[in-house]
Write a protein that holds these residues in place. Structure first.
Motif, PDB file in Angstrom:
ATOM      1  N   SER A 282    -115.708 114.167 -43.444  1.00  0.00           N
ATOM      2  CA  SER A 282    -114.994 113.865 -41.912  1.00  0.00           C
ATOM      3  C   SER A 282    -114.941 115.084 -41.087  1.00  0.00           C
ATOM      4  CB  SER A 282    -113.548 112.985 -42.206  1.00  0.00           C
ATOM      5  OG  SER A 282    -113.693 112.244 -43.106  1.00  0.00           O
TER       6      SER A 282
ATOM      7  N   GLN B 295    -110.593 104.637 -44.462  1.00  0.00           N
ATOM      8  CA  GLN B 295    -109.232 105.718 -44.307  1.00  0.00           C
ATOM      9  C   GLN B 295    -109.069 106.207 -42.722  1.00  0.00           C
ATOM     10  OE1 GLN B 295    -109.202 108.833 -47.637  1.00  0.00           O
ATOM     11  NE2 GLN B 295    -111.297 108.780 -47.241  1.00  0.00           N
TER      12      GLN B 295
ATOM     13  N   SER C  39    -110.091 108.546 -41.060  1.00  0.00           N
ATOM     14  CA  SER C  39    -109.704 109.933 -40.853  1.00  0.00           C
ATOM     15  C   SER C  39    -110.394 110.178 -39.491  1.00  0.00           C
ATOM     16  CB  SER C  39    -110.183 110.976 -41.930  1.00  0.00           C
ATOM     17  OG  SER C  39    -110.224 110.105 -43.256  1.00  0.00           O
TER      18      SER C  39
HETATM   19 MG   LIG Z   1    -113.307 111.588 -45.005  1.00  0.00          MG
END
Ligand SMILES: [Mg+2]
Ligand SMILES: Nc1ncnc2c1ncn2[C@@H]1O[C@H](COP(=O)(O)OP(=O)(O)OP(=O)(O)O)[C@@H](O)[C@H]1O
Length: 317
Positions: A78, A103, A105
């Protein structure tokens, strides 16, 4: 951009200075001449930003699509997706960052108001589920465009399996916007499920970030085997850009040795980029809600690392 790099771009296109001026004038609507090009090349005048941005963008009419992938958690997928996206934007490219991880992120770190997006249902899951067009979920944030993700992508990951084309949906969605960007970067989750496979099917290129630590590096061969399978069955042109050692602790002998091992293992097969150093400024940037390559000083090793990577792979596109 300095004169030498501009000269390299011109020579790559096999153009004289006069021909190059003509080439630029046609595409940028300017009236440059041979003398002007010569002054840029020998450093007597700075290369105009518009020319630099145009040259870096190349003559591509459809975006390159780079997936950052590694099924192991915490390998800086990420961070790499976000900072590479912004490094490209700083080079004058039009960039779309796609968050394919439930998630979210990258969505949050990019500065997207996720609550507002979720309230409107304008998230990647809605696109893959054919409830919204990709153009309706793209949101600008800090100089790039973002396709946000949210937790509903995790439910979608299960429900899509019983429906047609489970792994081809992202490719299909991106085909509507590829002409509007120079670079599309996809962040993927830490497993080889249907979302990562969507990214690998949609991608033209895959970048493999890895922490050069003894328990992290062994995950790379499994990913390379998966990429090979994707090539055979779904995406024959998928190119491995290379392995990016990241969060590198140069002063630990274990990481030094692991990096050397990585270089030896993949020599002649997969490119291993120059490592990006570990710095506490990285978590600090996330904590402060800023993007490292934009907010940290230019001489910070992480900023230099991402800018170098972006420049290096720009020239190849
Ligand atoms: Mg990630
Ligand atoms: N160069 C760096 N120096 C120090 N810390 C870093 C660096 N790059 C990334 N990090 C930190 O490492 C952690 C893991 O990074 P990141 O979240 O990008 O990994 P990931 O592969 O996306 O993880 P996941 O598998 O959970 O999606 C984060 O806390 C991030 O801020």
């Amino acid at each position: 951009m300095d004169g030498d790099l501009l000269k390299a771009y011109r020579r790559k296109r096999d153009l004289t200075q006069e021909g190059f001026a003509h080439y630029l004038n046609e595409r940028l609507g300017r009236s440059y001449d041979k003398a002007k090009v010569s002054r840029w090349e020998n450093g007597r005048e700075p290369v105009p930003d518009a020319v630099a941005a145009f040259m870096r963008r190349g003559t591509r009419t459809r975006a390159r699509v780079i997936a950052t992938a590694n099924q192991k958690g915490g390998q800086t997928k990420s961070s790499t997706a976000l900072n590479l996206a912004h490094a490209f934007a700083l080079l004058g490219k039009r960039v779309l960052l796609v968050d394919a991880d439930p998630q979210a992120s990258v969505t949050l770190a990019a500065g997207v108001d996720l609550e507002e997006r979720m309230a409107r249902g304008a998230v990647l899951a809605a696109v893959l589920d054919e409830r919204m067009a990709i153009g309706d979920v793209v949101v600008p944030a800090n100089g790039i465009d973002v396709v946000p993700s949210d937790i509903s992508l995790a439910e979608f990951e299960v429900s899509v399996l019983s429906r047609p084309g489970p792994e081809k949906r992202l490719k299909r969605a991106l085909s509507d916007v590829r002409q509007a960007y120079d670079e599309i970067i996809i962040d993927t989750p830490p497993h080889l499920g249907v979302l990562t496979r969507n990214a690998l099917v949609a991608a033209t290129d895959v970048l493999i970030p890895v922490v050069p630590a003894p328990l992290d590096v062994p995950g790379v061969p499994l990913l390379l085997r998966t990429i090979e399978q994707i090539r055979i069955y779904e995406n024959p042109d998928l190119n491995v850009l290379g392995i990016l050692p990241n969060r590198f602790e140069a002063n630990t002998s274990v990481q030094q040795a692991t990096l050397q091992q990585l270089l030896a293992t993949y020599a002649g097969q997969v490119r291993v980029f120059e490592p990006i150093r570990k710095t506490t400024a990285m978590d600090q940037a996330v904590y402060n809600g800023v993007i490292a390559v934009r907010a940290l000083p230019r001489d910070n090793p992480v900023v230099q690392g991402y800018m170098r990577l972006a420049e290096e792979i720009s020239d190849e596109a």
